[in-house]
Design a protein around this motif. Structure first.
Motif, PDB file in Angstrom:
ATOM      1  N   ALA A 245     -18.793 -58.405  47.342  1.00 12.16           N
ATOM      2  CA  ALA A 245     -19.671 -59.540  47.068  1.00 12.16           C
ATOM      3  C   ALA A 245     -20.365 -60.033  48.339  1.00 12.16           C
ATOM      4  N   THR A 246     -19.765 -59.802  49.506  1.00 10.69           N
ATOM      5  CA  THR A 246     -20.447 -60.211  50.742  1.00 10.69           C
ATOM      6  C   THR A 246     -21.721 -59.388  50.946  1.00 10.69           C
ATOM      7  N   GLU A 247     -21.658 -58.106  50.630  1.00 12.43           N
ATOM      8  CA  GLU A 247     -22.865 -57.269  50.715  1.00 12.43           C
ATOM      9  C   GLU A 247     -23.919 -57.764  49.734  1.00 12.43           C
ATOM     10  N   HIS A 248     -23.489 -58.069  48.530  1.00  7.08           N
ATOM     11  CA  HIS A 248     -24.367 -58.600  47.500  1.00  7.08           C
ATOM     12  C   HIS A 248     -25.017 -59.904  47.987  1.00  7.08           C
ATOM     13  N   GLY A 249     -24.209 -60.771  48.603  1.00  5.02           N
ATOM     14  CA  GLY A 249     -24.722 -62.047  49.079  1.00  5.02           C
ATOM     15  C   GLY A 249     -25.755 -61.889  50.181  1.00  5.02           C
ATOM     16  N   MET A 250     -25.563 -60.890  51.043  1.00  8.13           N
ATOM     17  CA  MET A 250     -26.541 -60.659  52.102  1.00  8.13           C
ATOM     18  C   MET A 250     -27.878 -60.181  51.531  1.00  8.13           C
ATOM     19  N   VAL A 251     -27.834 -59.394  50.473  1.00 14.32           N
ATOM     20  CA  VAL A 251     -29.071 -58.996  49.799  1.00 14.32           C
ATOM     21  C   VAL A 251     -29.815 -60.235  49.315  1.00 14.32           C
ATOM     22  N   LEU A 252     -29.089 -61.154  48.681  1.00 21.02           N
ATOM     23  CA  LEU A 252     -29.702 -62.367  48.159  1.00 21.02           C
ATOM     24  C   LEU A 252     -30.259 -63.242  49.276  1.00 21.02           C
ATOM     25  N   GLN A 253     -29.507 -63.381  50.370  1.00 24.37           N
ATOM     26  CA  GLN A 253     -29.990 -64.185  51.483  1.00 24.37           C
ATOM     27  C   GLN A 253     -31.254 -63.584  52.089  1.00 24.37           C
ATOM     28  N   ASN A 254     -31.265 -62.273  52.256  1.00 25.37           N
ATOM     29  CA  ASN A 254     -32.463 -61.627  52.800  1.00 25.37           C
ATOM     30  C   ASN A 254     -33.665 -61.809  51.876  1.00 25.37           C
ATOM     31  N   LEU A 255     -33.427 -61.729  50.575  1.00 26.48           N
ATOM     32  CA  LEU A 255     -34.515 -61.963  49.627  1.00 26.48           C
ATOM     33  C   LEU A 255     -35.041 -63.388  49.740  1.00 26.48           C
ATOM     34  N   ALA A 256     -34.128 -64.346  49.895  1.00 24.43           N
ATOM     35  CA  ALA A 256     -34.539 -65.743  50.024  1.00 24.43           C
ATOM     36  C   ALA A 256     -35.351 -65.965  51.293  1.00 24.43           C
ATOM     37  N   LEU A 257     -34.926 -65.357  52.389  1.00 24.88           N
ATOM     38  CA  LEU A 257     -35.633 -65.544  53.656  1.00 24.88           C
ATOM     39  C   LEU A 257     -36.999 -64.872  53.635  1.00 24.88           C
ATOM     40  N   MET A 258     -37.082 -63.679  53.049  1.00 22.83           N
ATOM     41  CA  MET A 258     -38.371 -63.014  52.978  1.00 22.83           C
ATOM     42  C   MET A 258     -39.308 -63.742  52.019  1.00 22.83           C
ATOM     43  N   THR A 259     -38.772 -64.268  50.918  1.00 27.07           N
ATOM     44  CA  THR A 259     -39.573 -65.064  49.999  1.00 27.07           C
ATOM     45  C   THR A 259     -40.209 -66.241  50.723  1.00 27.07           C
ATOM     46  N   GLU A 260     -39.410 -66.902  51.554  1.00 25.34           N
ATOM     47  CA  GLU A 260     -39.918 -68.030  52.323  1.00 25.34           C
ATOM     48  C   GLU A 260     -40.983 -67.584  53.320  1.00 25.34           C
ATOM     49  N   ALA A 261     -40.728 -66.484  53.994  1.00 24.67           N
ATOM     50  CA  ALA A 261     -41.680 -65.997  54.994  1.00 24.67           C
ATOM     51  C   ALA A 261     -43.017 -65.623  54.374  1.00 24.67           C
TER      52      ALA A 261
END
Length: 446
Positions: A245-261
């Protein structure tokens, strides 16, 4: 119009990251934020989706694998050499990502799904920022339509039902493959150095197939509870699922950061369901009675079926397309037995062309060939104990692992183009960053 995410600073993105759910074309049906959007939805461009896909799981190069590889030092637990934008337990790269929008549905390849030459070319393109080219090379189209499960309460929480899978949105779904990391961890747990003894808590804590390897019977596993090297099937599997789930969570965090960018809107959404996403995406499905999942005695299982109290449970076992295996776990039906699956996994690490033998050429090490033959693989006893355990779980509970299917989902991430009018109406001035506003306004003009 594409906004270059390379121009966004990390601090700016972290500071402004928010879930923004209301996109163009959406409406909120009730409550103090009741709203009907007046503008038609505008889908993401392929360039925007490409940047998001790269953030989620883009190939970036070889893992450094800077570990100690001596006997009993644990370095050999690392399963692979290929790296991407998110870390992965033991470099297994358990996660795949599904992308779906109004134009279709695609699966993004994992690092291990590329040939060595393709992998290096993707790294070269990544360093150039050629996200769209990477996106084209990395995706496999599964359907010409949007893929999504039902949104009723039987499949999802109601909180985001009003906006889920709306026209113009793109949905990213990380998918976890559970068997590879489980087998890899078992090969370490059952090694002579750790010697962990696993018990079955659903069978009065008897040995989970590894009784003949107990130290009390001349083996190498510590079966005496006071040695504090015993665990249960559930304890072991739960720990590994948390790790995945930590790997899964990092995918989500990266998506959130790129969405913001990119100046887009988006939010994570509950997507945990045993089968609905997988059926929608075309996975190969199997089913079992609840009594089999519980490991019920044969008489009780028969009685449950006779009384109509043994509901069937569906679960995914793999993804295929046109006789091509896209996602294959280390378990039947893709292997004749759990023994074959375990041996295939071991070969992938320590066989002739495995990650620690001939495959070591695909690494960041400057002298990759030197000394690799001295990196110890698992002993025969370790492999035998792993096979015995895996075979026990599969025979007793009908699948591997025992408590979860070979594939699972937890949370997805939906991205949209922000409806600026909604936030201007209901929120304080300055709530929307200028770059978010500019992204929508640019799209409306184009």
């Amino acid at each position: 119009m594409f906004i270059d995410p390379l121009k966004a600073t990390l601090f700016e993105v972290l500071l402004n990251r928010r879930s923004r759910r209301v996109g163009l074309g959406m409406s909120i049906p009730a409550g103090p934020l009741q709203y009907t959007g007046q503008r038609a939805p505008i889908p993401l461009t392929e360039d925007e989706e490409a940047a998001l896909a790269f953030a989620a799981c883009g190939v970036t190069g070889y893992a450094l694998a800077d570990l100690s590889y001596g006997a009993n030092e644990g370095g050999g637990m690392l399963a692979g050499r290929l790296g991407r934008t998110v870390a992965s337990p033991d470099a297994v790269n358990t996660g795949s990502v599904l992308v779906t929008n109004d134009r279709g549905t695609w699966l993004l390849k994992r690092p291990q799904d590329f040939a060595p030459a393709e992998f290096l070319e993707l790294v070269r393109l990544a360093r150039k920022g050629a996200f769209s080219e990477i996106y084209k090379r990395s995706r496999i189209q599964l359907s010409a339509n949007r893929t999504a499960p039902p949104v009723d309460p039987g499949h999802n929480f109601s909180i985001n039902r009003w906006s889920l899978y709306a026209p113009g949105t793109t949905y990213f779904l990380p998918i976890i493959e559970t068997t590879a990391l489980t087998i890899n961890a078992l090969l370490e747990l059952f090694g002579e150095d750790m010697g962990v003894f696993l018990r079955d808590e659903r069978a009065w804590f008897r040995a989970a197939g590894v009784g003949r390897f107990a130290r009390s019977r001349g083996g190498h596993l510590y079966d005496e509870p006071r040695d504090l090297r015993s665990a249960t099937i559930q304890m072991m599997e739960s720990s590994l699922l948390e790790s995945m789930a930590t790997e899964h969570g990092m995918v989500l965090q990266n998506l959130a950061l790129m969405t913001e960018a990119l100046g887009l809107g988006g939010f994570p959404n509950f997507a945990r369901h045993e089968f609905s996403w997988f059926k929608a995406a075309g996975f190969r499905m199997q089913s079992m009675g609840a009594s089999r999942y519980a490991g019920a005695p044969r008489l009780l299982a028969t009685l449950s079926r006779w009384l109509g109290k043994d509901p069937m449970l569906e679960y995914p076992v793999g993804l295929e397309q046109d006789n091509r295996l896209l996602l294959q776990p280390f378990c039947p039906p893709y292997y004749k037995s759990m023994e074959d699956a375990v041996l295939a996994f071991v070969q992938g690490k320590f066989g002739k062309d495995g990650a620690y033998r001939g495959g070591i050429q695909q690494s960041a090490w400057s002298e990759s060939a030197s000394g690799t033959a001295d990196i110890p693989g698992p002993s025969a006893a370790t492999v035998q104990a792993t096979v015995a355990y895996c075979d026990y779980v599969f025979r007793r509970y009908g699948r591997f692992p025992a408590y979860t299917a070979p594939f699972r989902t937890i949370i997805g991430f939906q991205v949209c183009r922000v409806d600026v009018d909604f936030y201007d109406r209901f929120y304080e001035p300055g709530t929307l960053p200028d770059y978010v506003r500019a992204c929508t306004e640019r799209s409306l003009r184009s």
